[in-house]
Design a protein around this motif. Structure first.
Motif, PDB file in Angstrom:
ATOM      1  N   ASP A   1       0.816  -1.208   0.000  1.00 16.89           N
ATOM      2  CA  ASP A   1       0.000   0.000   0.000  1.00 16.89           C
ATOM      3  C   ASP A   1       0.853   1.262   0.000  1.00 16.89           C
ATOM      4  O   ASP A   1       2.001   1.262   0.419  1.00 16.89           O
ATOM      5  N   ASP A   2       0.277   2.339  -0.488  1.00 14.43           N
ATOM      6  CA  ASP A   2       0.905   3.656  -0.401  1.00 14.43           C
ATOM      7  C   ASP A   2      -0.177   4.705  -0.595  1.00 14.43           C
ATOM      8  O   ASP A   2      -1.309   4.406  -0.973  1.00 14.43           O
ATOM      9  N   LYS A   3       0.170   5.966  -0.334  1.00 17.39           N
ATOM     10  CA  LYS A   3      -0.830   7.029  -0.362  1.00 17.39           C
ATOM     11  C   LYS A   3      -1.306   7.351  -1.772  1.00 17.39           C
ATOM     12  O   LYS A   3      -2.474   7.711  -1.965  1.00 17.39           O
ATOM     13  N   LEU A   4      -0.415   7.235  -2.759  1.00 17.12           N
ATOM     14  CA  LEU A   4      -0.843   7.508  -4.128  1.00 17.12           C
ATOM     15  C   LEU A   4      -1.910   6.514  -4.559  1.00 17.12           C
ATOM     16  O   LEU A   4      -2.958   6.899  -5.102  1.00 17.12           O
ATOM     17  N   LEU A   5      -1.668   5.234  -4.320  1.00 13.62           N
ATOM     18  CA  LEU A   5      -2.669   4.218  -4.631  1.00 13.62           C
ATOM     19  C   LEU A   5      -3.951   4.491  -3.857  1.00 13.62           C
ATOM     20  O   LEU A   5      -5.060   4.418  -4.413  1.00 13.62           O
ATOM     21  N   GLY A   6      -3.816   4.829  -2.568  1.00 11.14           N
ATOM     22  CA  GLY A   6      -4.997   5.086  -1.759  1.00 11.14           C
ATOM     23  C   GLY A   6      -5.824   6.235  -2.294  1.00 11.14           C
ATOM     24  O   GLY A   6      -7.054   6.128  -2.424  1.00 11.14           O
ATOM     25  N   PHE A   7      -5.181   7.355  -2.618  1.00  5.55           N
ATOM     26  CA  PHE A   7      -5.934   8.498  -3.134  1.00  5.55           C
ATOM     27  C   PHE A   7      -6.573   8.177  -4.483  1.00  5.55           C
ATOM     28  O   PHE A   7      -7.691   8.622  -4.764  1.00  5.55           O
ATOM     29  N   ASN A   8      -5.888   7.409  -5.319  1.00  7.93           N
ATOM     30  CA  ASN A   8      -6.503   7.003  -6.582  1.00  7.93           C
ATOM     31  C   ASN A   8      -7.780   6.204  -6.345  1.00  7.93           C
ATOM     32  O   ASN A   8      -8.820   6.453  -6.973  1.00  7.93           O
ATOM     33  N   LEU A   9      -7.703   5.230  -5.445  1.00  7.28           N
ATOM     34  CA  LEU A   9      -8.857   4.366  -5.199  1.00  7.28           C
ATOM     35  C   LEU A   9      -9.997   5.129  -4.528  1.00  7.28           C
ATOM     36  O   LEU A   9     -11.167   4.958  -4.883  1.00  7.28           O
ATOM     37  N   VAL A  10      -9.662   5.973  -3.546  1.00 13.56           N
ATOM     38  CA  VAL A  10     -10.707   6.712  -2.845  1.00 13.56           C
ATOM     39  C   VAL A  10     -11.387   7.698  -3.791  1.00 13.56           C
ATOM     40  O   VAL A  10     -12.611   7.876  -3.752  1.00 13.56           O
ATOM     41  N   ASP A  11     -10.620   8.318  -4.668  1.00 18.33           N
ATOM     42  CA  ASP A  11     -11.213   9.200  -5.676  1.00 18.33           C
ATOM     43  C   ASP A  11     -12.163   8.426  -6.579  1.00 18.33           C
ATOM     44  O   ASP A  11     -13.256   8.910  -6.924  1.00 18.33           O
ATOM     45  N   ARG A  12     -11.801   7.213  -6.956  1.00 16.01           N
ATOM     46  CA  ARG A  12     -12.683   6.377  -7.786  1.00 16.01           C
ATOM     47  C   ARG A  12     -13.964   5.999  -7.055  1.00 16.01           C
ATOM     48  O   ARG A  12     -14.999   5.752  -7.689  1.00 16.01           O
ATOM     49  N   LEU A  13     -13.904   5.932  -5.735  1.00 17.02           N
ATOM     50  CA  LEU A  13     -15.098   5.609  -4.947  1.00 17.02           C
ATOM     51  C   LEU A  13     -16.079   6.777  -4.880  1.00 17.02           C
ATOM     52  O   LEU A  13     -17.193   6.619  -4.382  1.00 17.02           O
ATOM     53  N   GLY A  14     -15.649   7.960  -5.322  1.00 18.27           N
ATOM     54  CA  GLY A  14     -16.514   9.127  -5.276  1.00 18.27           C
ATOM     55  C   GLY A  14     -16.394   9.943  -4.006  1.00 18.27           C
ATOM     56  O   GLY A  14     -17.211  10.834  -3.764  1.00 18.27           O
ATOM     57  N   VAL A  15     -15.373   9.658  -3.203  1.00 15.90           N
ATOM     58  CA  VAL A  15     -15.138  10.435  -1.993  1.00 15.90           C
ATOM     59  C   VAL A  15     -14.260  11.638  -2.366  1.00 15.90           C
ATOM     60  O   VAL A  15     -13.215  11.461  -2.997  1.00 15.90           O
ATOM     61  N   PRO A  16     -14.634  12.858  -1.995  1.00 16.19           N
ATOM     62  CA  PRO A  16     -13.808  14.017  -2.343  1.00 16.19           C
ATOM     63  C   PRO A  16     -12.414  13.922  -1.721  1.00 16.19           C
ATOM     64  O   PRO A  16     -12.265  13.579  -0.546  1.00 16.19           O
ATOM     65  N   VAL A  17     -11.400  14.216  -2.531  1.00 19.47           N
ATOM     66  CA  VAL A  17     -10.012  14.257  -2.061  1.00 19.47           C
ATOM     67  C   VAL A  17      -9.352  15.514  -2.635  1.00 19.47           C
ATOM     68  O   VAL A  17      -9.793  16.053  -3.651  1.00 19.47           O
ATOM     69  N   PRO A  18      -8.286  16.001  -2.001  1.00 19.68           N
ATOM     70  CA  PRO A  18      -7.574  17.162  -2.557  1.00 19.68           C
ATOM     71  C   PRO A  18      -6.902  16.822  -3.890  1.00 19.68           C
ATOM     72  O   PRO A  18      -6.562  15.658  -4.157  1.00 19.68           O
ATOM     73  N   ARG A  19      -6.715  17.839  -4.727  1.00 16.22           N
ATOM     74  CA  ARG A  19      -5.942  17.643  -5.952  1.00 16.22           C
ATOM     75  C   ARG A  19      -4.530  17.205  -5.576  1.00 16.22           C
ATOM     76  O   ARG A  19      -3.912  17.759  -4.655  1.00 16.22           O
ATOM     77  N   THR A  20      -4.006  16.202  -6.281  1.00 19.81           N
ATOM     78  CA  THR A  20      -2.756  15.557  -5.874  1.00 19.81           C
ATOM     79  C   THR A  20      -1.913  15.228  -7.095  1.00 19.81           C
ATOM     80  O   THR A  20      -2.436  14.770  -8.112  1.00 19.81           O
ATOM     81  N   VAL A  21      -0.606  15.448  -6.982  1.00 11.24           N
ATOM     82  CA  VAL A  21       0.353  15.065  -8.023  1.00 11.24           C
ATOM     83  C   VAL A  21       1.497  14.317  -7.351  1.00 11.24           C
ATOM     84  O   VAL A  21       1.980  14.724  -6.294  1.00 11.24           O
ATOM     85  N   THR A  22       1.937  13.224  -7.979  1.00  6.94           N
ATOM     86  CA  THR A  22       3.111  12.524  -7.472  1.00  6.94           C
ATOM     87  C   THR A  22       4.350  13.042  -8.186  1.00  6.94           C
ATOM     88  O   THR A  22       4.310  13.351  -9.378  1.00  6.94           O
ATOM     89  N   LEU A  23       5.460  13.152  -7.453  1.00  8.19           N
ATOM     90  CA  LEU A  23       6.669  13.782  -7.971  1.00  8.19           C
ATOM     91  C   LEU A  23       7.832  12.793  -7.957  1.00  8.19           C
ATOM     92  O   LEU A  23       7.931  11.952  -7.063  1.00  8.19           O
ATOM     93  N   PRO A  24       8.737  12.894  -8.941  1.00  9.26           N
ATOM     94  CA  PRO A  24       9.938  12.039  -8.907  1.00  9.26           C
ATOM     95  C   PRO A  24      10.764  12.323  -7.655  1.00  9.26           C
ATOM     96  O   PRO A  24      10.664  13.396  -7.046  1.00  9.26           O
TER      97      PRO A  24
END
Length: 346
Positions: A87-110
C-alpha cells in the motif's frame, strides 16, 4: 485450551496492556493475550497465536517478514501484512477518488536528487521524464499555494511540510530533506540516519491545501465507526499532540452521517479492519486527506479517556470475534487486491 492473541508492539504501553486486560475480562480467560517474542525463526514455523495484532512492523521491517510467513502458516494477522507491504498514499488516493469520496488535488513527484541516490546514474533513469519549467508551472497552477508536500509512504508527520510559495516548495523538495537539519531529531547521528533513509525512499506527493472549517478524525474498528472533533497541534509552536473532542453536534446529523458513510466505504473497499480516516470539511464538503493509519494512535495520553475507553472496547470485541468465529474476519470479505492484480478497481 485457551485461544491466544499475540501482540507485536513498540514503545507503547497503555493500549496493549489495557487491551489484554479487557480481552481476558470479556472472555473470562477463554482468550489470552501475550506479547509476541520474535527471534531468528526457521521456515514453516507455526505460531501458537490464532490472531496476531501488529503495532510496530512499519518501524521495524524484520517483523513484517515474520508476519507474512505467520499468515501463510495459519495465524490471522491484523493488519494484513501483504496489503500493508503493497500500500501507499498515491494508490490510496486514486482508489478513494474512484469511490466518489472528495479528495484534494494531488500530483506525485519524482524523487528529488534522483541521480544522487546510491548506485543510480543518468543511464538508470532513461525512462524518467525531465520536468521543464513549464511542466512545473502547470503543476503549481493545478495544485495552488499553499500546498502540502508529503511522502507517498510513511506516517507520523515525518517530512510533511506546508509550502506557501514556489520558493518554499523548491527549498523543501530539492534541498532541506537532504542537506539541512530540519527534521527536529535529538542528535546529529539520528538526523543523518533518518536522512539517509529518506534519500533512498522518499517519493513525494504535492497536494492541495483545503482551508477547512471543521476537522474530523474517525476510527474504523472492526466495522464500527467513532468520530472525534479534532484540533490539530500547532507544530510551528512545538505542539506534538492534537486535541480530540466528543462533540457530534459540531458536525450536524447530515454531515456526520456522510462522513461516517465515507469511513465505512473507504475501509470496506481498501480492506482495513482497524484504521483512522481524517476529513477536512470545507463548505459542508468533507475531503478525505488521510486514511492509511492501520496502526492508529489509541493511547489514552493522546486521544483522551473518552475515546480510549471506547476504542479499546471495540478493538477487543473485534479481536475476540476473529479468534472465536473465523467467519467474522473482515479480510475474508476483502476482494480489493485480487481485483487490482487482474486490472479491476472499485
Amino acid at each position: 485450551m485457551a485461544k491466544k492473541i499475540g501482540i507485536l508492539r513498540g514503545r507503547e504501553d497503555n493500549f496493549p496492556n489495557m487491551l489484554a486486560q479487557v480481552v481476558e475480562r470479556k472472555t473470562r480467560g477463554r482468550v489470552q493475550v501475550e506479547q509476541m517474542v520474535v527471534g531468528a525463526e526457521p521456515l514453516r514455523k507455526r505460531w501458537e497465536y490464532d490472531v496476531i495484532l501488529d503495532r510496530i512492523s512499519h518501524d521495524f521491517p524484520y517483523y513484517r517478514y515474520i508476519l507474512k510467513s505467520a499468515a501463510v502458516e495459519g495465524s490471522y494477522v491484523i493488519p494484513n501484512p501483504f496489503q500493508w507491504s503493497a500500500d501507499d498514499k498515491l494508490l490510496g488516493f486514486n482508489l478513494v477518488d474512484r469511490l466518489g469520496v472528495p479528495v484534494p488535488r494531488t500530483v506525485t513527484l519524482p524523487v528529488a536528487g534522483s541521480t544522487q541516490l546510491y548506485d543510480i546514474t543518468p543511464q538508470s533513469l532513461r525512462n524518467l521524464k525531465y520536468l521543464s519549467p513549464e511542466d512545473w508551472e502547470r503543476i503549481f497552477e493545478y495544485i495552488g499555494f499553499p500546498a502540502w508536500l508529503k511522502p507517498a509512504s510513511g506516517g507520523g508527520w515525518l517530512a510533511v511540510t506546508k509550502v506557501r510559495s514556489r520558493e518554499e516548495f523548491w527549498h523543501n523538495y530539492n534541498h532541506a530533506v537532504h542537506h539541512e537539519k530540519r527534521l527536529g531529531l535529538e542528535s546529529e547521528a539520528e538526523d543523518f540516519a533518518v536522512r539517509r533513509w529518506l534519500s533512498r525512499t522518499l517519493v513525494f506527493l504535492l497536494q492541495q491545501d483545503i482551508p477547512y472549517q471543521k476537522f474530523a478524525r474517525c476510527w474504523y474498528l472492526g466495522g464500527e465507526v467513532l468520530t472525534a472533533r479534532f484540533v490539530p497541534p500547532d507544530r510551528v509552536a512545538g505542539q506534538r499532540l492534537g486535541r480530540y473532542e466528543h462533540d457530534p453536534d459540531f458536525f450536524g446529523r447530515e454531515l456526520l452521517e456522510r462522513i461516517e458513510r465515507y469511513v465505512r466505504l473507504i475501509n470496506e473497499s481498501l480492506g482495513y479492519e482497524i484504521n483512522t480516516v481524517e476529513f477536512l470539511v470545507k463548505d459542508d464538503c468533507p475531503y478525505a486527506i488521510d486514511f492509511l493509519n492501520c496502526v492508529c494512535d489509541l493511547d489514552v495520553g493522546s486521544i483522551g479517556p473518552y475515546f480510549a475507553e471506547r476504542t479499546i472496547d471495540k478493538v477487543a470485541d473485534y479481536l475476540i470475534r476473529c479468534v472465536e468465529d473465523p467467519t467474522a474476519r473482515l479480510q475474508r470479505r476483502n476482494g480489493l487486491w485480487a481485483k487490482l492484480v487482474t486490472g479491476q478497481t472499485p
